[in-house]
Enzyme design. Structure first.
Site, PDB file in Angstrom:
ATOM      1  CG  ASP A   2      -4.659  -9.948  -1.362  1.00  0.00           C
ATOM      2  OD1 ASP A   2      -4.002 -10.780  -0.709  1.00  0.00           O
ATOM      3  OD2 ASP A   2      -4.173  -8.929  -1.866  1.00  0.00           O
ATOM      4  N   GLY A   5      -3.179 -13.326   5.070  1.00  0.00           N
ATOM      5  CA  GLY A   5      -1.926 -13.214   5.816  1.00  0.00           C
ATOM      6  C   GLY A   5      -1.987 -12.049   6.792  1.00  0.00           C
ATOM      7  NE  ARG A   6      -2.693  -7.654   3.376  1.00  0.00           N
ATOM      8  CZ  ARG A   6      -3.375  -7.098   2.377  1.00  0.00           C
ATOM      9  NH1 ARG A   6      -3.695  -5.826   2.429  1.00  0.00           N
ATOM     10  NH2 ARG A   6      -3.734  -7.828   1.340  1.00  0.00           N
ATOM     11  CG  HIS A  19      -3.673 -19.055   3.998  1.00  0.00           C
ATOM     12  ND1 HIS A  19      -3.957 -17.979   3.185  1.00  0.00           N
ATOM     13  CD2 HIS A  19      -2.311 -19.104   4.085  1.00  0.00           C
ATOM     14  CE1 HIS A  19      -2.824 -17.414   2.781  1.00  0.00           C
ATOM     15  NE2 HIS A  19      -1.811 -18.080   3.316  1.00  0.00           N
ATOM     16  CB  SER A  47      -1.527 -16.862  -8.233  1.00  0.00           C
ATOM     17  OG  SER A  47      -0.303 -16.595  -7.588  1.00  0.00           O
ATOM     18  CD  GLU A  49       2.122 -15.505 -11.132  1.00  0.00           C
ATOM     19  OE1 GLU A  49       0.974 -15.493 -10.634  1.00  0.00           O
ATOM     20  OE2 GLU A  49       2.332 -15.753 -12.334  1.00  0.00           O
ATOM     21  NE  ARG A  53       1.725 -15.804  -1.136  1.00  0.00           N
ATOM     22  CZ  ARG A  53       0.640 -15.256  -0.620  1.00  0.00           C
ATOM     23  NH1 ARG A  53       0.092 -15.769   0.457  1.00  0.00           N
ATOM     24  NH2 ARG A  53       0.084 -14.203  -1.172  1.00  0.00           N
ATOM     25  CG  LEU A 113     -22.631 -21.385  -6.938  1.00  0.00           C
ATOM     26  CD1 LEU A 113     -22.867 -19.998  -7.526  1.00  0.00           C
ATOM     27  CD2 LEU A 113     -22.195 -21.251  -5.481  1.00  0.00           C
ATOM     28  CB  ILE A 170      -6.284  -7.637 -12.592  1.00  0.00           C
ATOM     29  CG1 ILE A 170      -7.174  -6.414 -12.817  1.00  0.00           C
ATOM     30  CG2 ILE A 170      -6.927  -8.914 -13.065  1.00  0.00           C
ATOM     31  CD1 ILE A 170      -8.487  -6.615 -13.442  1.00  0.00           C
TER      32      ILE A 170
HETATM   33  C1  IPE Z   1      -4.732 -14.913   0.442  1.00  0.00           C
HETATM   34  O1  IPE Z   1      -4.248 -13.778   1.008  1.00  0.00           O
HETATM   35  C2  IPE Z   1      -4.254 -15.205  -0.943  1.00  0.00           C
HETATM   36  C3  IPE Z   1      -3.708 -16.587  -1.138  1.00  0.00           C
HETATM   37  C4  IPE Z   1      -2.667 -16.799  -1.907  1.00  0.00           C
HETATM   38  C5  IPE Z   1      -4.324 -17.753  -0.532  1.00  0.00           C
HETATM   39  P1  IPE Z   1      -2.700 -13.441   1.229  1.00  0.00           P
HETATM   40  O2  IPE Z   1      -1.989 -14.630   1.758  1.00  0.00           O
HETATM   41  O3  IPE Z   1      -2.146 -12.841  -0.027  1.00  0.00           O
HETATM   42  O4  IPE Z   1      -2.810 -12.335   2.364  1.00  0.00           O
HETATM   43  P2  IPE Z   1      -1.936 -11.030   2.557  1.00  0.00           P
HETATM   44  O5  IPE Z   1      -1.987 -10.244   1.281  1.00  0.00           O
HETATM   45  O6  IPE Z   1      -0.542 -11.462   2.906  1.00  0.00           O
HETATM   46  O7  IPE Z   1      -2.625 -10.324   3.683  1.00  0.00           O
HETATM   47 MG    MG Z   2      -1.889 -10.897  -0.691  1.00  0.00          MG
END
Ligand code: IPE
Ligand code: MG
Length: 230
Positions: A2, A5-6, A19, A47, A49, A53, A113, A170
């Protein structure tokens, strides 16, 4: 994983640029796992969900998946990594589905792996699809039968679950399999998550006592018991 985006927004870049950096961070993380002798790495890439987006971001992520396959698979193959894609593939285009299958086939003989990429995945989806499988084949639903019908039945439950980006949730990841996982939350945004951060998480993990429902005294006694010679 996660925080992509930020990471981008802080640099006045489009989210997709975050990304892209996320893929680079993942590639470094795979190598760090190999270097440390870790046997299984499972990541949450997209995900169930995430379809909600903005359209531009969703198509950017799907495009990145296809690009990453062609860019990364040859190296994964030569580095002994076995790829598995985990999640519902029905909504993915034929081209993407074929790409996933091919990547899995190309790396199928590798053993160093096991690398599970959860894509269009949700923990509740997994439990539901496992239950449906058992119903369809007329098997009784038990913890063991469900466990074996899960999309991650080919690997043991995770020892350590790391979430980056500072969120303490989670979010529907491995909700069945993480029952006894040690949780580690990192404030680092995913593109900044490096091998030093991984080592920090592993060090914290190593300092925890895993009791699996037993008492601390029982666990210590078990540790003292000599291993029988075979
Ligand atoms: C990556 O981070 C998660 C994915 C769905 C690829 P985010 O895209 O959720 O980043 P933030 O939370 O907006 O910073
Ligand atoms: Mg996020």
């Amino acid at each position: 994983m996660d925080g992509n985006g930020r990471w981008a927004t802080r640099r006045f870049l489009p989210r997709v640029a975050g990304h892209k950096q996320g893929v680079a961070a993942l590639s470094r993380c795979v190598q760090a796992c190999i270097d440390r002798g870790i046997g299984v790495l499972t990541v949450f890439a997209f995900s169930s969900e995430n379809w909600n987006r903005p359209e531009e971001e969703v198509s950017g992520l799907l495009e990145l998946l296809v690009l990453s396959l062609s860019g990364e698979v040859p190296r994964l193959k030569s580095n002994g990594v076995r790829l598995h894609f985990v999640g519902n593939r029905e909504r993915l285009s034929d081209k993407v589905q074929a790409g996933l299958r091919q990547a899995e086939l190309l790396t199928a003989d590798n053993t160093r792996l096991v690398f599970n990429v959860c894509f269009n995945y949700g923990g509740r989806w997994d439990i539901a699809q496992a239950a449906q499988k058992l119903v369809n084949s007329g098997q009784p639903i038990t913890e063991l039968s469900l466990d074996r019908a899960m999309a991650l039945a080919h690997v043991p439950d995770p020892d350590l679950l790391i979430r980056t980006g500072g969120e303490l949730r989670i979010s529907n990841f491995l909700i069945w399999q993480a029952a006894y996982s040690e949780l580690y939350f990192s404030d680092k945004l995913w593109p900044d998550f490096d091998s030093a951060e991984l080592d920090k998480a592993i060090a914290v993990f190593s300092s925890r006592e895993r009791r699996f429902g037993q008492t601390s005294a029982q666990v210590s006694a078990l540790k003292r018991e000599p291993t029988p010679l075979t």
